[in-house]
Design a protein around this motif. Sequence first.
Motif, PDB file in Angstrom:
ATOM      1  N   ARG A  54       0.723  -1.231   0.233  1.00 28.70           N
ATOM      2  CA  ARG A  54      -0.011   0.170  -0.032  1.00 28.70           C
ATOM      3  C   ARG A  54       0.861   1.271  -0.052  1.00 28.70           C
ATOM      4  O   ARG A  54       2.006   1.366   0.751  1.00 28.70           O
ATOM      5  CB  ARG A  54      -1.026   0.008   1.359  1.00 28.70           C
ATOM      6  N   ARG A  70      -4.001   7.205  -2.286  1.00 33.55           N
ATOM      7  CA  ARG A  70      -3.824   5.705  -1.757  1.00 33.55           C
ATOM      8  C   ARG A  70      -3.798   4.694  -2.931  1.00 33.55           C
ATOM      9  O   ARG A  70      -4.807   4.751  -3.476  1.00 33.55           O
ATOM     10  CB  ARG A  70      -4.665   5.742  -0.297  1.00 33.55           C
ATOM     11  N   VAL A  72      -3.138   0.708  -3.652  1.00 38.35           N
ATOM     12  CA  VAL A  72      -2.920  -0.537  -3.103  1.00 38.35           C
ATOM     13  C   VAL A  72      -2.741  -1.485  -4.434  1.00 38.35           C
ATOM     14  O   VAL A  72      -3.620  -1.351  -5.471  1.00 38.35           O
ATOM     15  CB  VAL A  72      -4.382  -1.114  -2.640  1.00 38.35           C
TER      16      VAL A  72
END
Length: 232
Positions: A54, A70, A72
């Motif tokens: 992440r 963000r 992932v």
Amino acid sequence: MRTRTTTAATAVLSCLLAGALTAGCGAGDAAETKSADELLDDANATMRALESVRIDSTSTAAKGGTVTSRLVTDLDSRCSARTVFSEGGSLEQIRMGETDYVRPDRARLEKWKPGGVTGEQRMWIKVPADSARADDGLSSCTRPFTSFGKAKKGKSGSVAGRPAVELTVTDDGGAGGTYTFHVATEGEPHLLKVVYEGADYETTTSFTAFDEPLDIKAPDPAEVVDAEAATR
């Protein structure tokens, strides 16, 4: 002689049982014995070998304005991201191989097409991944994790509770600026954080959730608009 041999064997066994990670075992603390360049090379190799990670990033422009994201990712072809713009709006993305599913919120769509959206925006736009541009806010699942310049070893500290050492590199080419890499000094030499300081912007990037299982799926087909099909 027997006593000395027994004592040495006991010491070796203690190090093995401790996982050979305790200071004083084997070759000792890598952060102390390796050069800054070696530590950074080890960190980059460790990150390239990950199956998932992440990545949280905040970038602030010198003239104002912040972008927070963000990501992932499996560092290959599957990833999901959400980006928030301080000027207004957010952008979600799911990449599955050669396909991107993109969902801008109402505020973001208003910037692209003022007055063109009413009510809540829930639809995803399906587009080929290779149509992504550098300025559209979309993320790539891959990361280079390559070393450049000459690294200098800085102070020791901790990042998210993990002991780390600072490694500083000045980018003499490209956009210039200084990068400070925070590399874990216990366990795997993960890259934990990178801080970039330049004339035009500053960025802080953190890395967590190393090799944790990914749960990335395509959106509900009922909430997807195929951009290519819509233009035929």
